[in-house]
Motif scaffolding. Structure first.
Motif, mmCIF file in Angstrom:
data_model
loop_
_atom_site.group_PDB
_atom_site.id
_atom_site.type_symbol
_atom_site.label_atom_id
_atom_site.label_comp_id
_atom_site.label_asym_id
_atom_site.label_seq_id
_atom_site.Cartn_x
_atom_site.Cartn_y
_atom_site.Cartn_z
ATOM 1 N N GLU A 156 58.439 48.612 -40.538
ATOM 2 C CA GLU A 156 57.149 47.918 -40.494
ATOM 3 C C GLU A 156 56.085 48.768 -41.164
ATOM 4 O O GLU A 156 55.902 49.948 -40.827
ATOM 5 C CB GLU A 156 56.755 47.636 -39.044
ATOM 6 C CG GLU A 156 55.498 46.796 -38.918
ATOM 7 C CD GLU A 156 55.251 46.338 -37.495
ATOM 8 O OE1 GLU A 156 54.158 45.798 -37.238
ATOM 9 O OE2 GLU A 156 56.135 46.522 -36.648
ATOM 10 N N SER A 178 60.325 47.861 -35.174
ATOM 11 C CA SER A 178 59.884 47.066 -34.035
ATOM 12 C C SER A 178 61.088 46.700 -33.172
ATOM 13 O O SER A 178 62.018 46.051 -33.637
ATOM 14 C CB SER A 178 59.167 45.796 -34.517
ATOM 15 O OG SER A 178 57.967 46.129 -35.181
ATOM 16 N N GLN A 200 57.207 49.865 -30.606
ATOM 17 C CA GLN A 200 57.364 50.313 -31.990
ATOM 18 C C GLN A 200 57.925 51.730 -31.985
ATOM 19 O O GLN A 200 57.261 52.667 -31.549
ATOM 20 C CB GLN A 200 56.028 50.270 -32.727
ATOM 21 C CG GLN A 200 55.574 48.862 -33.094
ATOM 22 C CD GLN A 200 54.321 48.864 -33.938
ATOM 23 O OE1 GLN A 200 53.475 49.742 -33.823
ATOM 24 N NE2 GLN A 200 54.187 47.873 -34.791
#
Length: 384
Positions: free
Chosen positions: A91, A101, A106
Motif C-alpha cells: 500500500e 494491509s 497495516q
C-alpha cells in the motif's frame, strides 16, 4: 519448548523499564494529538501494548535456541518474501510502498525483517564460538544475509529503516570478533562514500541529483545548506525551535498545537517531549533508554550461549541506532530521515517488533543457566 516455570525468572527490571518507556510514549502521543482529528490515538497505543504483551511473555518462556537453528533460515525467508510482496503489492502512503494491509491492521514488513535478520546473523556468528571471523567463510555469508533486506527496503524507499540494518550489522560483527583490519576497511569505505557525496554536492550538483532519489537529495540539501530552500528545511528548523522553547522543564507546546511539526505523533515524537517537558523530560527519557541498554548488555554478558549473546547485541544495536538517529535529526546534528523512536513513537509494526525483541531478550535471560541443547545431545551420543 514452552516452560511456564520460567516466568519466575522473568527480568522484572527490563519489563519495568519498557513499561515506563511505553507510558512516556503514550503521554507524548496524547499531547501530540489532543484536539486534533487523531484525538484518542493514545488509547490505541495502550491497546496495542497490552495485546503485544502476550507474544512478549510467550517468547520469554519459549526456548529461543530453537529459533537460532534451521528455523532462523525459514523466518528470514519469510521476511524477504514479505518485502518482495510489498514491492509489488504494498500500500502506497505518502509516496512510499511500505505496508501490507491485513484487515484493519497495516503491517510494515521491514520492521519484522529486523528481527528475522538478527536471528539468522546470530545463528551464523554463533557457529564460530567467539573465534576470529574469516572473510570468505563467515563475513561473506553474513553480508549476503544483510544485503537483500537492505536493498529491498531502500527501494521502498525507506532510507531510515535500511540504515538501522547497518547499525545492527556493525554491532553484531564487532562483538562477533571481526578482525580490526576488516572493520577499519568498512569504516574507511563509509567515509569515502560520505566524502564523495559531499564533494559531488559542491563540485557537481547535477551529477549527484541524477544518482540519488529526489527526496534523498532534498534531505541532503536540508542538512548541508538549510538556506538553499527554506521550505525544505521547515521541518528541522521548527523541530529545533520547538525543543529550544521547552527550556529546562517544558514550554506551552505552541509549535505542536499549531501543527508546525509533521508526524509529531510518530517519527517526530521526541519534539513533543522536548517542547512539553523540556530538558528534564528529555533527560528522563534518555535515562530510561540508557537503563534498558544496560540491562540488555548485562543479559548478553550473562548468557552461556554465544548465539544468545549475539542475538541480544543485535537488538542493542537496533535500539541505540534508532534512538541516536531519531533524536539527532530533530536537534540538527544528523540529516532528516524517517525513523521511529523505540517504544515512544506511535506505530503498530514498530511496537510489535520492539516487543518481540524484548521477548527474545527475556528468553535469553530466562535460559541463561541451562545447558546448550546440542551439548546434551552430544553427551548422550558419546555415552551410547
Amino acid at each position: 519448548m514452552f516452560n511456564i516455570r520460567l516466568i519466575s525468572k522473568l527480568d522484572k527490571s527490563t519489563l519495568f523499564i519498557v513499561l515506563c518507556l511505553v507510558s512516556i510514549g503514550t503521554i507524548a502521543i496524547y499531547r501530540a494529538t489532543d484536539g486534533t482529528r487523531l484525538e484518542g490515538l493514545y488509547k490505541s497505543n495502550i491497546y496495542l501494548f497490552i495485546a503485544f504483551c502476550i507474544p512478549t511473555l510467550g517468547l520469554t518462556i519459549f526456548d529461543y535456541r530453537i529459533l537460532l537453528g534451521k528455523l532462523s533460515y525459514l523466518f528470514y525467508g519469510i521476511g524477504i518474501a514479505m518485502l518482495v510482496v510489498v514491492k509489488f503489492a504494498g500500500e502506497n502512503i505518502n509516496g512510499a510502498a511500505r505496508w501490507l494491509s491485513i484487515g484493519p491492521f497495516q503491517l510494515q514488513p521491514s520492521e519484522l525483517a529486523k528481527i528475522f535478520t538478527v536471528l539468522l546473523i546470530a545463528h551464523l556468528l554463533g557457529k564460530r564460538e567467539g573465534r576470529k571471523l574469516r572473510f570468505v567463510q563467515d563475513l561473506l555469508p553474513i553480508f549476503l544475509v544483510f544485503l537483500p533486506p537492505f536493498i529491498l527496503i531502500m527501494g521502498q524507499p525507506d532510507l531510515g529503516t535500511a540504515l538501522v540494518f547497518v547499525g545492527i550489522l556493525l554491532s553484531m560483527l564487532w562483538i562477533g570478533n571481526i578482525r580490526s583490519s576488516y572493520m577499519i576497511m568498512f569504516i574507511v569505505a563509509v567515509i569515502l562514500i560520505i566524502s564523495t557525496v559531499l564533494w559531488l554536492y559542491y563540485a557537481n550538483y547535477d551529477l549527484l541529483s541524477k544518482i540519488v532519489k529526489p527526496h534523498q537529495m532534498s534531505r541532503i540539501e536540508t542538512y548541508l545548506d538549510p538556506t538553499r530552500d527554506p521550505d525544505k528545511s521547515w521541518h528541522v528548523k521548527n523541530a529545533m525551535k520547538a525543543i529550544g522553547t521547552g527550556g529546562l522543564s517544558g514550554g506551552d507546546g505552541s509549535y505542536i498545537q499549531r501543527g508546525f511539526i509533521p508526524y509529531v505523533y510518530s517519527d517526530s515524537i521526541f519534539v513533543v517531549i522536548g517542547e512539553e517537558f523540556g530538558f528534564l523530560g528529555s533527560s528522563v527519557l534518555l535515562l530510561f533508554f540508557l537503563l534498558l541498554v544496560y540491562r540488555m548488555v548485562h543479559i548478553a554478558m550473562e548468557s552461556k550461549v554465544r548465539a544468545g549473546s549475539y542475538l541480544v547485541i543485535g537488538f542493542i544495536g537496533m535500539v541505540i541506532f534508532q534512538v541516536s538517529v531519531n533524536i539527532g535529526m530533530h536537534i540538527g546534528i544528523l540529516p532528516l530521515t524517517g525513523i521511529s523512536l523505540p517504544f515512544i513513537s506511535y506505530g503498530g509494526s514498530s511496537l510489535l517488533t520492539n516487543m518481540i525483541a524484548i521477548g527474545l531478550v527475556l528468553s535469553v535471560n530466562a535460559h541463561r543457566d541451562e545447558v546448550i541443547l546440542n551439548e546434551v545431545r552430544d553427551e548422550k551420543v558419546s555415552v551410547n
